[in-house]
Design a protein around this motif. Structure first.
Motif, PDB file in Angstrom:
ATOM      1  N   PRO A 196       0.849  -1.345   0.046  1.00 58.45           N
ATOM      2  CA  PRO A 196      -0.162  -0.089   0.004  1.00 58.45           C
ATOM      3  C   PRO A 196       0.888   1.322  -0.050  1.00 58.45           C
ATOM      4  O   PRO A 196       0.292   2.223  -0.760  1.00 58.45           O
ATOM      5  N   ILE A 197       1.949   1.360   0.631  1.00 60.84           N
ATOM      6  CA  ILE A 197       2.801   2.367   0.761  1.00 60.84           C
ATOM      7  C   ILE A 197       3.387   2.812  -0.577  1.00 60.84           C
ATOM      8  O   ILE A 197       3.184   3.784  -1.256  1.00 60.84           O
ATOM      9  N   TYR A 198       4.048   1.820  -1.469  1.00 64.77           N
ATOM     10  CA  TYR A 198       4.374   1.986  -2.770  1.00 64.77           C
ATOM     11  C   TYR A 198       3.331   2.111  -3.848  1.00 64.77           C
ATOM     12  O   TYR A 198       3.610   2.929  -4.722  1.00 64.77           O
ATOM     13  N   GLN A 199       1.936   1.465  -3.453  1.00 66.55           N
ATOM     14  CA  GLN A 199       0.799   2.008  -4.542  1.00 66.55           C
ATOM     15  C   GLN A 199       0.546   3.514  -4.335  1.00 66.55           C
ATOM     16  O   GLN A 199       0.292   4.242  -5.424  1.00 66.55           O
ATOM     17  N   SER A 200       0.802   4.039  -3.007  1.00 62.58           N
ATOM     18  CA  SER A 200       0.487   5.409  -2.841  1.00 62.58           C
ATOM     19  C   SER A 200       1.503   6.292  -3.886  1.00 62.58           C
ATOM     20  O   SER A 200       1.070   7.591  -3.995  1.00 62.58           O
ATOM     21  N   MET A 201       2.662   5.555  -4.250  1.00 61.36           N
ATOM     22  CA  MET A 201       3.551   6.424  -5.068  1.00 61.36           C
ATOM     23  C   MET A 201       3.339   6.190  -6.661  1.00 61.36           C
ATOM     24  O   MET A 201       4.138   6.552  -7.407  1.00 61.36           O
ATOM     25  N   GLY A 202       2.213   5.342  -6.647  1.00 64.61           N
ATOM     26  CA  GLY A 202       2.164   5.293  -8.101  1.00 64.61           C
ATOM     27  C   GLY A 202       2.598   3.878  -8.573  1.00 64.61           C
ATOM     28  O   GLY A 202       2.209   3.480  -9.834  1.00 64.61           O
ATOM     29  N   PHE A 203       2.702   2.815  -7.845  1.00 65.82           N
ATOM     30  CA  PHE A 203       2.833   1.426  -8.252  1.00 65.82           C
ATOM     31  C   PHE A 203       1.785   0.644  -8.305  1.00 65.82           C
ATOM     32  O   PHE A 203       0.686   0.936  -7.615  1.00 65.82           O
ATOM     33  N   SER A 204       1.664  -0.091  -9.231  1.00 66.93           N
ATOM     34  CA  SER A 204       0.708  -1.164  -9.036  1.00 66.93           C
ATOM     35  C   SER A 204       0.958  -2.089  -7.941  1.00 66.93           C
ATOM     36  O   SER A 204       2.109  -2.268  -7.535  1.00 66.93           O
ATOM     37  N   ALA A 205       0.097  -3.244  -7.755  1.00 68.91           N
ATOM     38  CA  ALA A 205       0.363  -4.148  -6.656  1.00 68.91           C
ATOM     39  C   ALA A 205       1.421  -5.196  -6.795  1.00 68.91           C
ATOM     40  O   ALA A 205       2.312  -5.419  -6.211  1.00 68.91           O
ATOM     41  N   SER A 206       1.486  -5.566  -8.299  1.00 68.38           N
ATOM     42  CA  SER A 206       2.637  -6.336  -8.613  1.00 68.38           C
ATOM     43  C   SER A 206       3.971  -5.640  -8.687  1.00 68.38           C
ATOM     44  O   SER A 206       5.054  -6.443  -8.193  1.00 68.38           O
ATOM     45  N   GLN A 207       3.930  -4.470  -9.252  1.00 64.52           N
ATOM     46  CA  GLN A 207       5.119  -3.676  -9.162  1.00 64.52           C
ATOM     47  C   GLN A 207       5.718  -3.417  -7.599  1.00 64.52           C
ATOM     48  O   GLN A 207       7.041  -3.613  -7.345  1.00 64.52           O
ATOM     49  N   ALA A 208       4.957  -3.077  -6.797  1.00 62.82           N
ATOM     50  CA  ALA A 208       5.099  -2.804  -5.479  1.00 62.82           C
ATOM     51  C   ALA A 208       5.703  -3.984  -4.640  1.00 62.82           C
ATOM     52  O   ALA A 208       6.487  -3.946  -3.776  1.00 62.82           O
ATOM     53  N   SER A 209       5.270  -5.175  -5.201  1.00 65.96           N
ATOM     54  CA  SER A 209       5.865  -6.655  -4.378  1.00 65.96           C
ATOM     55  C   SER A 209       7.313  -6.649  -4.940  1.00 65.96           C
ATOM     56  O   SER A 209       7.910  -7.136  -3.838  1.00 65.96           O
ATOM     57  N   LEU A 210       7.542  -5.981  -5.772  1.00 71.14           N
ATOM     58  CA  LEU A 210       9.253  -6.218  -6.259  1.00 71.14           C
ATOM     59  C   LEU A 210      10.003  -5.513  -5.324  1.00 71.14           C
ATOM     60  O   LEU A 210      11.194  -5.798  -5.195  1.00 71.14           O
ATOM     61  N   ILE A 211       9.608  -4.476  -4.587  1.00 74.24           N
ATOM     62  CA  ILE A 211      10.301  -3.881  -3.530  1.00 74.24           C
ATOM     63  C   ILE A 211      11.034  -4.680  -2.496  1.00 74.24           C
ATOM     64  O   ILE A 211      11.934  -4.382  -1.887  1.00 74.24           O
ATOM     65  N   PHE A 212      10.219  -5.815  -2.249  1.00 73.76           N
ATOM     66  CA  PHE A 212      11.122  -6.880  -1.291  1.00 73.76           C
ATOM     67  C   PHE A 212      12.484  -7.271  -1.906  1.00 73.76           C
ATOM     68  O   PHE A 212      13.082  -7.821  -1.210  1.00 73.76           O
ATOM     69  N   MET A 213      12.802  -7.097  -3.095  1.00 75.51           N
ATOM     70  CA  MET A 213      13.987  -7.404  -3.632  1.00 75.51           C
ATOM     71  C   MET A 213      15.171  -6.649  -3.012  1.00 75.51           C
ATOM     72  O   MET A 213      16.152  -7.204  -2.701  1.00 75.51           O
ATOM     73  N   ALA A 214      14.664  -5.658  -2.520  1.00 76.86           N
ATOM     74  CA  ALA A 214      15.616  -4.664  -1.883  1.00 76.86           C
ATOM     75  C   ALA A 214      16.227  -5.261  -0.488  1.00 76.86           C
ATOM     76  O   ALA A 214      17.269  -5.227  -0.028  1.00 76.86           O
ATOM     77  N   ILE A 215      15.176  -5.974   0.123  1.00 78.24           N
ATOM     78  CA  ILE A 215      15.397  -6.582   1.437  1.00 78.24           C
ATOM     79  C   ILE A 215      16.278  -7.957   1.039  1.00 78.24           C
ATOM     80  O   ILE A 215      17.385  -8.174   1.795  1.00 78.24           O
ATOM     81  N   GLY A 216      15.951  -8.779   0.015  1.00 74.94           N
ATOM     82  CA  GLY A 216      16.828  -9.924  -0.363  1.00 74.94           C
ATOM     83  C   GLY A 216      18.193  -9.488  -0.747  1.00 74.94           C
ATOM     84  O   GLY A 216      19.145  -9.986  -0.392  1.00 74.94           O
TER      85      GLY A 216
END
Length: 509
Positions: free
Chosen positions: A308-328
């Motif tokens: 939801p945080i990244y969707q508020s920046m204009g990301f779609s749900a699937s695009q926002a999930s890719l942010i987990f790659m930073a943690i990886g």
């Protein structure tokens, strides 16, 4: 058995010794049992590199995907709630919390039995039934059926998480285990990150049921490959080998095997009472349990809050999930800390100094402040209170690399500190930590949305950052006073005395 003269008995004993030596076995000094010879090719530590790599890689892959199926529940719940007419909190409870509650119970139930029945059977049981559970959830039109299968899947997920470490100990000596255990930790933590990414993309392309069909296929495939691994529990292998020899020569003594199937009294004492006793009576265990449980629960909090945080920046749900790659990515950066650990260990050995448990806390000393810095950074670079209206998405995302690094360090180092400090009691201590970790990881997602909606994302993350800042007190306390605390502990003092007597950790069959 017929009576024999002393000379005849000595001749029989000598012939048995020669017979055993031809099979790379030997008698114990008192002649009562049979044990391994050091060079026995059937002992797991003497297996080929290819065999060890296949077996270890496969069981780590099993842990990765079963762990991924736990964090995949959040995205599935967000879609399934419409089909089952549930509110968001109850859907999260059914698909996330119940899985982790089942896992918490499994961490208590399975360890006492895992040493008796062999590793391979437990892996096949866990993976095969986990695949079936995912398949049933995907097909189930009944919420009751989905709930039962999700809970059972959580219970089964405790098998790899509790016995992979044992398999690694079976196959590798102490020096090799530094890296193998690290790779296992990375695989497990990447599993936490893969779950939200896979589930979001599968749901976007198909629907939530295919999340579970996908994991059923993957885990089912792993089950087939697991049929090709070898049993690695050395005492289990030795018993089978000696039993075969005793069919040929009945005079051969039984195998030296300390494993046993626990009765109810032993189960209650070792699996239920002792972990609770360690948690409440040992300051080190209590502190580590709280740190690991809260820190690793962040992943489950992020499965609810990050998209939801990244969707508020204009990301779609699937695009926002890719942010987990930073943690990886942060998880992989931990490789450099392990190199530093090896440098420190080798330097102390060259100087003839023993390695204390506190000497392995470098990663914690780095990870705790990085977690606090990463969360404060993330909390005040996301909407709505960004530093500026044009703050790019990469600014908060970089902070998640620090968070991923910190989580891996805390997970790796603190579990290692328990093992080094408590030795013979480490299994019970680890069970106490794993139980609390599962409970909190299951509980936090239930109020994450309310917390972030009520406080706002910036303040909500700041609350987490404040807790992480308090954790920064722990590394200097352990470094300065850890040995003193261990000496005062009845459990840790006993383990410390054993460690002093053993000296350097060497290859031992």
């Amino acid at each position: 058995m017929k009576c024999h003269s002393n000379d005849t008995m000595e001749e029989i004993k000598f012939s048995i010794q020669e017979y055993l030596r031809n099979h790379h076995l030997e008698l114990t000094p008192d002649g009562s049992f049979v044990r391994w010879l050091r060079e026995n090719p059937k002992h797991p530590r003497n297996w080929s590199v290819l065999r060890k790599t296949y077996d270890t890689g496969l069981i780590c892959a099993l842990d990765l995907f079963i762990t991924a199926s736990s964090t995949a529940g959040a995205a599935a719940a967000a879609q399934a709630k419409h089909e089952y007419h549930l509110n968001h909190t109850f859907a999260t409870f059914c698909f996330v919390t119940l899985f982790l509650l089942g896992q918490s119970i499994g961490t208590i139930v399975f360890p006492p039995w895992s040493e008796s029945f062999g590793r391979k059977k437990m892996y096949l049981l866990s993976s095969g039934l986990s695949s079936i559970c995912c398949l049933v959830i995907g097909f189930s039109q009944s919420l009751t059926g989905a709930v039962i299968m999700r809970t059972l899947a959580g219970l089964l997920s405790a098998v790899p998480s509790t016995i992979v470490g044992g398999s690694i100990e079976d196959m590798f000596n102490s020096q090799a285990r530094i890296w193998v255990v690290f790779f296992w930790t990375v695989a497990s933590n990447i599993g936490l990150i893969v779950g939200p990414i896979m589930s979001s993309h599968v749901i976007e392309l198909l629907n939530w049921r295919w999340v579970f069909f996908t994991y059923a296929i993957i885990i089912g495939g792993i089950t087939g490959l697991l049929c090709l691994i070898r049993e690695s529990r050395s005492s289990y292998i030795l018993t089978r080998e000696v039993d075969r020899l005793r069919h040929e020569i009945p005079e051969v003594p039984p195998a030296l095997n300390h494993d046993h199937s626990p009765n109810l009294q032993t189960f209650v004492k070792e699996a239920l009472f002792r972990p609770a006793q360690l948690f409440f009576q040992e300051p080190i265990i209590f502190t580590i349990a709280m740190m690991i449980s809260v820190a690793m629960s962040l992943i489950y909090i992020f499965t609810e809050a990050l998209q939801p945080i990244y969707q508020s920046m204009g990301f779609s749900a699937s695009q926002a999930s890719l942010i987990f790659m930073a943690i990886g990515l942060g998880t992989c950066v931990s490789t450099f800390t392990r190199i530093l650990d090896c440098y420190i260990f080798n330097k102390r050995r060259m100087r003839g100094k023993p390695i204390r448990p506190e000497d392995k806390l470098v990663g914690l000393a780095l990870g705790a402040p990085f977690l606090a810095i990463g969360l404060w950074w993330f909390g005040w670079t996301i909407p709505p209170k960004t530093p500026g209206p044009d703050t790019p998405w990469i600014v908060p995302t970089i902070s998640l690399v620090l968070v991923g690094y910190a989580l891996t360090e805390m997970d790796t180092v603190l579990y290692g500190y328990i093992s080094d400090s408590y030795l013979s009691y480490s299994a019970s201590a680890t069970a106490a930590v794993a139980f609390l970790r599962g409970m909190l990881s299951g509980a936090f997602p239930l109020f994450t949305n309310q917390m972030f909606d009520g406080l706002g994302a910036n303040i909500a993350v700041s609350v987490l950052a404040t807790v992480a800042t308090v954790f920064c007190i722990v590394p200097p306390l352990f470094l300065c006073y850890g040995e003193r605390i261990r000496r005062r502990s009845r459990f840790a003092r006993y383990s410390w005395e054993i460690q002093e007597e053993m000296g350097k950790d060497e290859y031992d069959i």
